[in-house]
Write a protein that holds these residues in place. Sequence first.
Motif, PDB file in Angstrom:
ATOM      1  N   PHE A 239     -19.918  12.703  15.942  1.00  0.00           N
ATOM      2  CA  PHE A 239     -20.766  11.554  16.283  1.00  0.00           C
ATOM      3  C   PHE A 239     -21.767  11.912  17.375  1.00  0.00           C
ATOM      4  O   PHE A 239     -22.964  11.630  17.264  1.00  0.00           O
ATOM      5  N   THR A 240     -21.286  12.557  18.441  1.00  0.00           N
ATOM      6  CA  THR A 240     -22.175  12.879  19.557  1.00  0.00           C
ATOM      7  C   THR A 240     -23.167  13.985  19.184  1.00  0.00           C
ATOM      8  O   THR A 240     -24.304  13.984  19.668  1.00  0.00           O
ATOM      9  N   ALA A 241     -22.763  14.911  18.331  1.00  0.00           N
ATOM     10  CA  ALA A 241     -23.694  15.949  17.876  1.00  0.00           C
ATOM     11  C   ALA A 241     -24.838  15.317  17.087  1.00  0.00           C
ATOM     12  O   ALA A 241     -26.012  15.675  17.264  1.00  0.00           O
ATOM     13  N   ASP A 242     -24.503  14.359  16.230  1.00  0.00           N
ATOM     14  CA  ASP A 242     -25.515  13.652  15.440  1.00  0.00           C
ATOM     15  C   ASP A 242     -26.465  12.865  16.352  1.00  0.00           C
ATOM     16  O   ASP A 242     -27.685  12.886  16.165  1.00  0.00           O
ATOM     17  N   LYS A 243     -25.895  12.190  17.352  1.00  0.00           N
ATOM     18  CA  LYS A 243     -26.724  11.412  18.284  1.00  0.00           C
ATOM     19  C   LYS A 243     -27.576  12.326  19.169  1.00  0.00           C
ATOM     20  O   LYS A 243     -28.703  11.985  19.523  1.00  0.00           O
ATOM     21  N   LEU A 244     -27.042  13.488  19.531  1.00  0.00           N
ATOM     22  CA  LEU A 244     -27.827  14.439  20.327  1.00  0.00           C
ATOM     23  C   LEU A 244     -29.052  14.893  19.542  1.00  0.00           C
ATOM     24  O   LEU A 244     -30.158  14.987  20.092  1.00  0.00           O
ATOM     25  N   ALA A 245     -28.869  15.163  18.255  1.00  0.00           N
ATOM     26  CA  ALA A 245     -30.002  15.567  17.414  1.00  0.00           C
ATOM     27  C   ALA A 245     -31.057  14.464  17.375  1.00  0.00           C
ATOM     28  O   ALA A 245     -32.259  14.730  17.525  1.00  0.00           O
ATOM     29  N   LEU A 246     -30.610  13.227  17.197  1.00  0.00           N
ATOM     30  CA  LEU A 246     -31.546  12.096  17.121  1.00  0.00           C
ATOM     31  C   LEU A 246     -32.269  11.870  18.450  1.00  0.00           C
ATOM     32  O   LEU A 246     -33.494  11.681  18.481  1.00  0.00           O
ATOM     33  N   LEU A 247     -31.529  11.899  19.547  1.00  0.00           N
ATOM     34  CA  LEU A 247     -32.147  11.710  20.867  1.00  0.00           C
ATOM     35  C   LEU A 247     -33.171  12.800  21.163  1.00  0.00           C
ATOM     36  O   LEU A 247     -34.238  12.535  21.723  1.00  0.00           O
ATOM     37  N   SER A 248     -32.858  14.024  20.770  1.00  0.00           N
ATOM     38  CA  SER A 248     -33.756  15.154  21.019  1.00  0.00           C
ATOM     39  C   SER A 248     -35.031  15.027  20.191  1.00  0.00           C
ATOM     40  O   SER A 248     -36.118  15.411  20.643  1.00  0.00           O
ATOM     41  N   GLN A 249     -34.917  14.494  18.971  1.00  0.00           N
ATOM     42  CA  GLN A 249     -36.099  14.247  18.141  1.00  0.00           C
ATOM     43  C   GLN A 249     -36.957  13.122  18.734  1.00  0.00           C
ATOM     44  O   GLN A 249     -38.177  13.193  18.733  1.00  0.00           O
ATOM     45  N   ILE A 374     -30.237  19.056  10.411  1.00  0.00           N
ATOM     46  CA  ILE A 374     -30.174  19.811  11.668  1.00  0.00           C
ATOM     47  C   ILE A 374     -28.743  20.273  11.944  1.00  0.00           C
ATOM     48  O   ILE A 374     -28.519  21.414  12.368  1.00  0.00           O
ATOM     49  N   LEU A 375     -27.775  19.413  11.669  1.00  0.00           N
ATOM     50  CA  LEU A 375     -26.375  19.799  11.870  1.00  0.00           C
ATOM     51  C   LEU A 375     -25.950  20.877  10.873  1.00  0.00           C
ATOM     52  O   LEU A 375     -25.117  21.736  11.197  1.00  0.00           O
ATOM     53  N   ARG A 376     -26.522  20.852   9.663  1.00  0.00           N
ATOM     54  CA  ARG A 376     -26.207  21.911   8.685  1.00  0.00           C
ATOM     55  C   ARG A 376     -26.797  23.248   9.137  1.00  0.00           C
ATOM     56  O   ARG A 376     -26.146  24.297   9.012  1.00  0.00           O
ATOM     57  N   VAL A 377     -28.027  23.206   9.665  1.00  0.00           N
ATOM     58  CA  VAL A 377     -28.646  24.430  10.195  1.00  0.00           C
ATOM     59  C   VAL A 377     -27.802  24.966  11.357  1.00  0.00           C
ATOM     60  O   VAL A 377     -27.539  26.171  11.448  1.00  0.00           O
ATOM     61  N   THR A 378     -27.359  24.060  12.236  1.00  0.00           N
ATOM     62  CA  THR A 378     -26.532  24.455  13.386  1.00  0.00           C
ATOM     63  C   THR A 378     -25.220  25.073  12.924  1.00  0.00           C
ATOM     64  O   THR A 378     -24.772  26.094  13.463  1.00  0.00           O
ATOM     65  N   LYS A 379     -24.599  24.460  11.916  1.00  0.00           N
ATOM     66  CA  LYS A 379     -23.333  24.986  11.391  1.00  0.00           C
ATOM     67  C   LYS A 379     -23.545  26.359  10.764  1.00  0.00           C
ATOM     68  O   LYS A 379     -22.738  27.281  10.942  1.00  0.00           O
ATOM     69  N   GLY A 380     -24.669  26.527  10.038  1.00  0.00           N
ATOM     70  CA  GLY A 380     -24.980  27.829   9.445  1.00  0.00           C
ATOM     71  C   GLY A 380     -25.182  28.891  10.511  1.00  0.00           C
ATOM     72  O   GLY A 380     -24.711  30.034  10.380  1.00  0.00           O
ATOM     73  N   TYR A 381     -25.868  28.502  11.584  1.00  0.00           N
ATOM     74  CA  TYR A 381     -26.109  29.423  12.703  1.00  0.00           C
ATOM     75  C   TYR A 381     -24.792  29.771  13.397  1.00  0.00           C
ATOM     76  O   TYR A 381     -24.533  30.939  13.717  1.00  0.00           O
ATOM     77  N   GLU A 382     -23.944  28.780  13.610  1.00  0.00           N
ATOM     78  CA  GLU A 382     -22.640  29.010  14.237  1.00  0.00           C
ATOM     79  C   GLU A 382     -21.790  29.965  13.400  1.00  0.00           C
ATOM     80  O   GLU A 382     -21.189  30.913  13.926  1.00  0.00           O
ATOM     81  N   TYR A 511     -22.455  17.902   5.538  1.00  0.00           N
ATOM     82  CA  TYR A 511     -22.605  18.396   4.160  1.00  0.00           C
ATOM     83  C   TYR A 511     -22.275  17.351   3.098  1.00  0.00           C
ATOM     84  O   TYR A 511     -22.206  17.683   1.912  1.00  0.00           O
ATOM     85  N   ARG A 512     -22.101  16.106   3.471  1.00  0.00           N
ATOM     86  CA  ARG A 512     -21.756  15.064   2.499  1.00  0.00           C
ATOM     87  C   ARG A 512     -22.794  14.959   1.378  1.00  0.00           C
ATOM     88  O   ARG A 512     -22.466  14.977   0.199  1.00  0.00           O
ATOM     89  N   ARG A 513     -24.053  14.799   1.763  1.00  0.00           N
ATOM     90  CA  ARG A 513     -25.089  14.598   0.749  1.00  0.00           C
ATOM     91  C   ARG A 513     -25.227  15.809  -0.182  1.00  0.00           C
ATOM     92  O   ARG A 513     -25.214  15.644  -1.416  1.00  0.00           O
TER      93      ARG A 513
END
Length: 599
Positions: A239-249, A374-382, A511-513
């Motif tokens: 949840f917080t990772a998703d919100k961090l991405a949104l806040l940063s955008q 963005i979270l998928r890119v982050t997961k791929g990078y991780e 990765y749901r979608r």
Amino acid sequence: MKWVTLISLIFLFSSATSRNLQRVARETEHKSDIAHRYNDLQEETFKAVTMITFAQYLQKCSYDGLSKLVKNVVDLAQKCVANEDAPKCSNSLSSIFLDEICHVEKLRDSYGAMADCCGKADPERHDCFLSFKIPQPDFIQPYQRPASDVICKEYEDNRVSFLGHFIYSVARRNPFLYAPTILSLAADYEHALQSCCKESDVGACLDEKATAIKERAKKVSVKQQYSCGILKKFGERTFTADKLALLSQKYPRAPFSELLKVLHDIKGIYRECCEGDMVECMDDRAELMTYMCSKQDVFSSKIKHCCEKPVVERSQCIIEADFDDTPEGLPSLVERYLHDKELCKSFEAGHDAFLSEFVYEYSRRHPEFSTQLILRVTKGYETLLEKCCKTDNPPECYGNAVDELHETIKETQEVVKTNCELLTAHGEPDFLKALLIRYTKKMPQVSTDTLLEIGKKMTAIGTKCCHLPENRRLPCSEGYLSIVIQDMCRRQETTPINDNVSHCCSDSYAYRRPCFTAMGVDTKYVPPAFDPNMFSFDEKLCTASPAEQELGQMKLLVNLIKRKPQMTEGQIKTIADGFTAMVDKCCKQSDIDTCFGEE
């Protein structure tokens, strides 16, 4: 507090532990939480939010009945403001509200098994009451607006009572809508009355404005329930990772340290709002917005008009404000996140801190991406770093990282491009048919009506998002699709569909979608026996409107695929064309029913 420590707090606490710590912190920070909240919100707002809280729990109670409970809580709050050591003043707000509910006479007569919640200890009692909230209560009659002359007079004669009834009416019909949003809607309604009561045609003016308010309420409610669902299903880390991405955008000029402060507050506020703690939700959100407004130059140039509004209107305005402009001249991330010789050392020393800063830096450069992408890119990078940092030559291993991560981006871009082209070229009816074919094969167990509902929602998303500028299509499409998928997954929990759907719903939020997109035909599905009644037609088909005929054809299509999931596109087209030809032929005959029977 060091930022690494704060990041760890944000990302690593489990939901249950975090919730209990938040409650303890709230209760120990002030000797009397109810006195503190009353002082913060002041009497009128405190009363309103107290009414919202009771109306969302006791949805069958009358306004007058709930007003008595509101008075009891307000009286206690005022007593505690005068003397924080008075009896009950140290109790948590949640227990104060629930104690009042449990003292309601004949609670069981009106609410049945909900009365059993009173026998539990907190926090189980609190969770028990939450579970009895009914999202779309059929026992509440649709709102009937008084006549134009009456409504204006009622508002002018007794503004507080009038708005109190409005707040009560909205809250009991929307038990999960956050208190700040309900008060913002009440402010919108008041502005509508102030404007329309001066017009010659008050009714027409109010009709137009009320429709817009209802649409806004519906849209916000869906998004809030979605956020609460993600928090509950995937926990605070996701949840917080998703919100961090949104806040940063949204606030790309804001320093990372400032966004972490906001994120820390947002996490607690959502927890309060989702758990029905509406006084805390209202107070803490107002406090956060006041903080952001005091630092407009740090956060955004787009919130100035919001910060000029009264407190009850400010938060919703800030949430709905546009993204700020991306700063010019941001350096490429390649040097820092791929060419740095100390990359593996930084990654391994502070895994979550390192990745959260990557989310921030990547998101502020890509407002055209969805947070899920963005979270998928982050997961791929991780995943890449975890693999490469174990090798003898990490730089060589992650040398092709840009190409690998681009494949993740390309998949999403292609899905949006393909679907928008299909919709533009063939129109909504054919686009809906394509979706129905696709998703009936994936989920043949779902009822025909539900598949149609899902298909229509997805078509509406296409219509809304495909007309946007290129840089807004992807976040719009995947953002709204994620909400539809979340609703589907919520149903899956109570009425399991199949193993493929269960896997996609539970495996990964980000990765749901793509999981649903890649989902194939359910090979374990056993089609039901052929039912001739599902394919019988009569003269009603000829007298039906074009829209009804279209609906009939789509239902036939879904029912056919349910019985033959392996049907090819060519076979489906042949049957669809045959149905159209049959209707066209038989509706011209004198004996329509016989013609349909023969065909």
